[in-house]
Scaffold this motif. Structure first.
Motif, mmCIF file in Angstrom:
data_model
loop_
_atom_site.group_PDB
_atom_site.id
_atom_site.type_symbol
_atom_site.label_atom_id
_atom_site.label_comp_id
_atom_site.label_asym_id
_atom_site.label_seq_id
_atom_site.Cartn_x
_atom_site.Cartn_y
_atom_site.Cartn_z
ATOM 1 N N VAL A 174 -9.927 8.020 4.899
ATOM 2 C CA VAL A 174 -8.884 7.510 3.999
ATOM 3 C C VAL A 174 -9.566 6.671 2.934
ATOM 4 O O VAL A 174 -10.267 5.703 3.260
ATOM 5 C CB VAL A 174 -7.830 6.677 4.756
ATOM 6 C CG1 VAL A 174 -6.787 6.141 3.796
ATOM 7 C CG2 VAL A 174 -7.166 7.515 5.844
ATOM 8 N N GLU A 175 -9.357 7.037 1.684
ATOM 9 C CA GLU A 175 -9.954 6.324 0.551
ATOM 10 C C GLU A 175 -8.847 5.656 -0.250
ATOM 11 O O GLU A 175 -7.949 6.327 -0.753
ATOM 12 C CB GLU A 175 -10.745 7.291 -0.333
ATOM 13 C CG GLU A 175 -11.920 7.947 0.396
ATOM 14 C CD GLU A 175 -12.624 8.975 -0.464
ATOM 15 O OE1 GLU A 175 -12.111 9.252 -1.576
ATOM 16 O OE2 GLU A 175 -13.664 9.510 -0.036
ATOM 17 N N PHE A 176 -8.926 4.331 -0.353
ATOM 18 C CA PHE A 176 -7.946 3.551 -1.102
ATOM 19 C C PHE A 176 -8.449 3.324 -2.521
ATOM 20 O O PHE A 176 -9.643 3.477 -2.827
ATOM 21 C CB PHE A 176 -7.692 2.210 -0.422
ATOM 22 C CG PHE A 176 -6.902 2.312 0.847
ATOM 23 C CD1 PHE A 176 -5.525 2.318 0.825
ATOM 24 C CD2 PHE A 176 -7.547 2.415 2.068
ATOM 25 C CE1 PHE A 176 -4.792 2.414 1.992
ATOM 26 C CE2 PHE A 176 -6.824 2.517 3.244
ATOM 27 C CZ PHE A 176 -5.445 2.523 3.203
ATOM 28 N N ALA A 177 -7.522 2.929 -3.378
ATOM 29 C CA ALA A 177 -7.879 2.668 -4.768
ATOM 30 C C ALA A 177 -8.507 1.293 -4.945
ATOM 31 O O ALA A 177 -9.296 1.087 -5.870
ATOM 32 C CB ALA A 177 -6.647 2.799 -5.668
ATOM 33 N N THR A 178 -8.181 0.346 -4.056
ATOM 34 C CA THR A 178 -8.693 -1.022 -4.189
ATOM 35 C C THR A 178 -9.213 -1.506 -2.842
ATOM 36 O O THR A 178 -8.799 -1.023 -1.768
ATOM 37 C CB THR A 178 -7.586 -1.976 -4.686
ATOM 38 O OG1 THR A 178 -6.483 -1.942 -3.759
ATOM 39 C CG2 THR A 178 -7.096 -1.560 -6.071
ATOM 40 N N LYS A 179 -10.079 -2.498 -2.888
ATOM 41 C CA LYS A 179 -10.621 -3.093 -1.672
ATOM 42 C C LYS A 179 -9.575 -3.873 -0.880
ATOM 43 O O LYS A 179 -9.573 -3.805 0.353
ATOM 44 C CB LYS A 179 -11.800 -4.010 -2.021
ATOM 45 C CG LYS A 179 -13.048 -3.277 -2.471
ATOM 46 C CD LYS A 179 -14.178 -4.271 -2.724
ATOM 47 C CE LYS A 179 -15.448 -3.569 -3.196
ATOM 48 N NZ LYS A 179 -16.548 -4.532 -3.447
ATOM 49 N N PRO A 180 -8.699 -4.670 -1.528
ATOM 50 C CA PRO A 180 -7.693 -5.395 -0.727
ATOM 51 C C PRO A 180 -6.818 -4.480 0.120
ATOM 52 O O PRO A 180 -6.458 -4.835 1.248
ATOM 53 C CB PRO A 180 -6.876 -6.138 -1.793
ATOM 54 C CG PRO A 180 -7.811 -6.305 -2.946
ATOM 55 C CD PRO A 180 -8.648 -5.082 -2.949
ATOM 56 N N ALA A 181 -6.465 -3.318 -0.409
ATOM 57 C CA ALA A 181 -5.643 -2.390 0.375
ATOM 58 C C ALA A 181 -6.412 -1.894 1.598
ATOM 59 O O ALA A 181 -5.855 -1.815 2.708
ATOM 60 C CB ALA A 181 -5.213 -1.214 -0.498
ATOM 61 N N GLN A 201 1.371 2.826 3.139
ATOM 62 C CA GLN A 201 2.107 1.560 3.235
ATOM 63 C C GLN A 201 1.203 0.352 3.007
ATOM 64 O O GLN A 201 1.694 -0.742 2.748
ATOM 65 C CB GLN A 201 2.764 1.456 4.600
ATOM 66 C CG GLN A 201 1.791 1.498 5.761
ATOM 67 C CD GLN A 201 2.478 1.389 7.103
ATOM 68 O OE1 GLN A 201 3.154 0.385 7.377
ATOM 69 N NE2 GLN A 201 2.314 2.401 7.945
ATOM 70 N N PHE A 202 -0.108 0.538 3.096
ATOM 71 C CA PHE A 202 -1.034 -0.567 2.873
ATOM 72 C C PHE A 202 -1.504 -0.647 1.418
ATOM 73 O O PHE A 202 -2.069 -1.669 1.026
ATOM 74 C CB PHE A 202 -2.261 -0.413 3.773
ATOM 75 C CG PHE A 202 -1.919 -0.275 5.234
ATOM 76 C CD1 PHE A 202 -1.382 -1.336 5.939
ATOM 77 C CD2 PHE A 202 -2.129 0.924 5.890
ATOM 78 C CE1 PHE A 202 -1.060 -1.208 7.274
ATOM 79 C CE2 PHE A 202 -1.815 1.061 7.226
ATOM 80 C CZ PHE A 202 -1.274 -0.007 7.923
ATOM 81 N N GLY A 203 -1.292 0.388 0.639
ATOM 82 C CA GLY A 203 -1.727 0.404 -0.755
ATOM 83 C C GLY A 203 -1.871 1.838 -1.240
ATOM 84 O O GLY A 203 -1.615 2.806 -0.507
ATOM 85 N N GLN A 204 -2.265 1.978 -2.476
ATOM 86 C CA GLN A 204 -2.413 3.301 -3.074
ATOM 87 C C GLN A 204 -3.594 4.037 -2.442
ATOM 88 O O GLN A 204 -4.708 3.536 -2.406
ATOM 89 C CB GLN A 204 -2.610 3.189 -4.588
ATOM 90 C CG GLN A 204 -2.732 4.537 -5.293
ATOM 91 C CD GLN A 204 -2.955 4.384 -6.780
ATOM 92 O OE1 GLN A 204 -2.971 3.262 -7.298
ATOM 93 N NE2 GLN A 204 -3.127 5.495 -7.467
ATOM 94 N N SER A 219 -16.395 1.678 -1.835
ATOM 95 C CA SER A 219 -16.250 0.464 -1.026
ATOM 96 C C SER A 219 -14.880 0.327 -0.382
ATOM 97 O O SER A 219 -14.664 -0.604 0.392
ATOM 98 C CB SER A 219 -16.521 -0.766 -1.897
ATOM 99 O OG SER A 219 -15.639 -0.792 -3.004
ATOM 100 N N ALA A 220 -13.941 1.213 -0.725
ATOM 101 C CA ALA A 220 -12.578 1.120 -0.173
ATOM 102 C C ALA A 220 -12.274 2.328 0.708
ATOM 103 O O ALA A 220 -11.127 2.756 0.809
ATOM 104 C CB ALA A 220 -11.553 1.009 -1.293
ATOM 105 N N ALA A 221 -13.290 2.886 1.352
ATOM 106 C CA ALA A 221 -13.111 4.054 2.221
ATOM 107 C C ALA A 221 -13.161 3.623 3.683
ATOM 108 O O ALA A 221 -13.950 2.762 4.068
ATOM 109 C CB ALA A 221 -14.175 5.105 1.947
ATOM 110 N N GLN A 257 -12.150 6.702 -7.174
ATOM 111 C CA GLN A 257 -13.464 6.163 -6.846
ATOM 112 C C GLN A 257 -14.505 7.273 -6.658
ATOM 113 O O GLN A 257 -15.693 7.041 -6.859
ATOM 114 C CB GLN A 257 -13.366 5.337 -5.550
ATOM 115 C CG GLN A 257 -12.564 4.052 -5.685
ATOM 116 C CD GLN A 257 -13.385 2.936 -6.298
ATOM 117 O OE1 GLN A 257 -14.584 3.068 -6.492
ATOM 118 N NE2 GLN A 257 -12.729 1.835 -6.630
ATOM 119 N N ARG A 258 -14.057 8.467 -6.297
ATOM 120 C CA ARG A 258 -14.991 9.578 -6.117
ATOM 121 C C ARG A 258 -15.529 10.082 -7.453
ATOM 122 O O ARG A 258 -16.484 10.859 -7.479
ATOM 123 C CB ARG A 258 -14.302 10.726 -5.371
ATOM 124 C CG ARG A 258 -13.811 10.324 -3.999
ATOM 125 C CD ARG A 258 -13.207 11.490 -3.247
ATOM 126 N NE ARG A 258 -14.259 12.413 -2.794
ATOM 127 C CZ ARG A 258 -14.408 13.644 -3.233
ATOM 128 N NH1 ARG A 258 -13.611 14.121 -4.194
ATOM 129 N NH2 ARG A 258 -15.365 14.437 -2.756
#
Length: 468
Positions: free
Chosen positions: A199-206, A176-179, A153-155, A78-79
């Motif tokens: 912490v930056e995730f790859a997806t919003k649901p995570a 453990q919550f997602g990528q 949006s997933a940070a 996302q960055r």
């Protein structure tokens, strides 16, 4: 004066040809030339024909894209996502890709023709920064492009971190919550943890899952019962800021810009209210410092209480473990005592059985020996008897055996047999007196035989005593 100029010019020329300068140019090598060409191309794009720079058609520079990635950096995150605004309404996806073709293969392309914006995701952050620097404010079909880094949006922001939490531990904990694309612990100028992280995730649901789970539960990263606080990350643009060309030109803008930057003069209206604003800011600063001091004291108090409670908890656990071990030991001793008791009872039963068997064997052996002894005595006695007495004893023994074998017969048979023998005797009833007389004679003979047997028994006893 001329000599001085010549000497200075000579120094300049010698400095340009000095080993240090030559080494610096050698260290630059092709990369340095490429950077110089990059800056020249950027400058020409800014001041020249930016349309041709935006969509180059001639031969470009061949660059290895792996050199634009940091060691261990993840690609297409996302960055690396750029927001491109002020696009022409008739732009196509191919035109949009062609605009970024020299920055590598894009991973995501999205265009909203109605609103005139789009998104594109490049391979690395460095390539995205280069593309943003080169293409921002570039005219395309008469419209200057507006390029910014897209909002992540997933940070999430993580607070209340232990000083012993590292980037790797933070990423491992939230994976453990997602990528997880990136996990960073924020440090100060000395490299010490500030207790905050990103912490930056790859997806919003995570990211939503991590936020909900950490808000509802208690998420611990270390042995200390110190839960982390997770919040959505506030997005700021601290790179480009607000340029003059993007400022809102409304009446208030014109009113505020009437006076240039200046220092207020003492005794003026501006100075008085400026002092009030400074006083308000100072009060806010003092209150913040007081709040931070109170919070720091509360944290220290809580840490001390937590440490004391932790030691007490450990002592309680040790006591419980000791009690549990004592209970187990007592139960094991009871089981052992029961097992010993059962073993003793079994040994007693076995010993009683063995004794009973020994007694039975001894009794049978004694009976057998007694039988053998009697048989020997009987044989010995039979050896000193006259034939007549031996025959009588044998007849008596046979009679006894016959009587034992025919105990079930009724006595009437014997009476009938006696009557039959009486009636069938020679002479009939008249012969009975003679038979009785002969029986009396036989009685005298039996007395003599008895006397002889007594004598033989006395001799046997005497001989046994002599032998002993």
């Amino acid at each position: 004066m001329q000599d001085h100029i010549q000497k200075s010019g000579g120094r300049n020329r010698s400095d340009n040809n000095s080993p240090r300068k030559r080494d610096y140019r050698q260290e630059q090598g092709p990369g340095g030339a490429a950077n110089n060409h990059h800056h020249q191309q950027q400058a020409s794009g800014r001041h020249g024909d930016r349309a041709s720079a935006a969509a180059p058609t001639g031969p470009g520079i061949t660059v290895d894209m792996t050199n634009f990635r940091k060691p261990g950096e993840k690609t297409y995150t996302q960055r690396c996502r750029l927001f491109v605004g002020n696009l022409p309404g008739d732009i196509t996806e191919d035109d949009f890709k062609r605009l970024f073709q020299k920055y590598g293969e894009p991973g995501e392309v999205f265009i909203n023709k109605g609103k005139g914006f789009g998104f594109i995701r490049l391979e690395s952050r460095t390539l995205a920064e280069i593309a943003k620097a080169e293409l921002d404010d570039t005219p395309m079909r008469g419209r200057p492009l507006r390029i910014r880094f897209a909002t992540h949006s997933a940070a999430l922001t993580v607070r209340n971190l232990s000083p012993y939490v590292s980037n790797e531990l933070l990423e491992e904990a939230f994976s453990q919550f997602g990528q997880v694309e990136r996990a960073i612990v924020i440090v100060d100028d000395r490299g010490r943890s500030t207790g905050k992280g990103i912490v930056e995730f790859a997806t919003k649901p995570a990211a939503r899952k991590a936020l909900d789970r950490c808000s509802d539960g208690v998420f611990l990263l270390t042995a200390s019962p110190r839960p982390v606080i997770v919040e959505p990350m506030e997005q700021y643009d601290d790179e480009d800021g607000l340029p003059e060309k993007l400022a809102q030109r409304n009446p208030m803008y014109q009113k505020e810009r009437e006076h240039p930057p200046r220092f207020a003069q003492h005794g003026t209206f501006e100075f008085e209210y400026s002092q009030r604003w400074k006083s308000l800011d100072e009060m806010e600063k003092q209150q913040r410092e007081q709040v931070e001091k109170n919070m720091r004291e509360a944290r220290d108090k809580l840490e001390n209480e937590m440490e004391d409670a932790y030691h007490e908890h450990q002592a309680m656990l040790l006591r419980q473990d000791l009690m549990r071990r004592q209970e187990e030991l007592r139960r094991m001793e009871e089981l052992h005592s029961q097992e010993v008791q059962k073993r003793k009872q079994l040994e007693l039963r076995q010993e009683e059985e063995r004794r009973r068997r020994e007694e039975e064997m001894l009794i049978r052996q004694r009976e057998k020996e007694e039988m053998i002894r009697r048989q020997r005595e009987e044989n010995f006695r039979m050896g000193y008897m006259d034939p007549r007495e031996r025959e009588m004893r044998m007849a008596a023994g046979m009679a006894e055996q016959y009587t034992a074998a025919n105990q079930s017969f009724p006595p009437m048979a014997a009476m009938a047999y006696e009557g039959h023998s009486t009636l069938s005797s020679p002479g009939g009833p008249s012969a009975m007196p003679g038979q009785m007389m002969s029986a009396s004679a036989n009685t005298g003979d039996m007395a003599g035989v008895k006397h002889t047997v007594v004598q033989s028994e006395c001799l046997n006893v005497w001989s046994d005593c002599r032998v002993k």
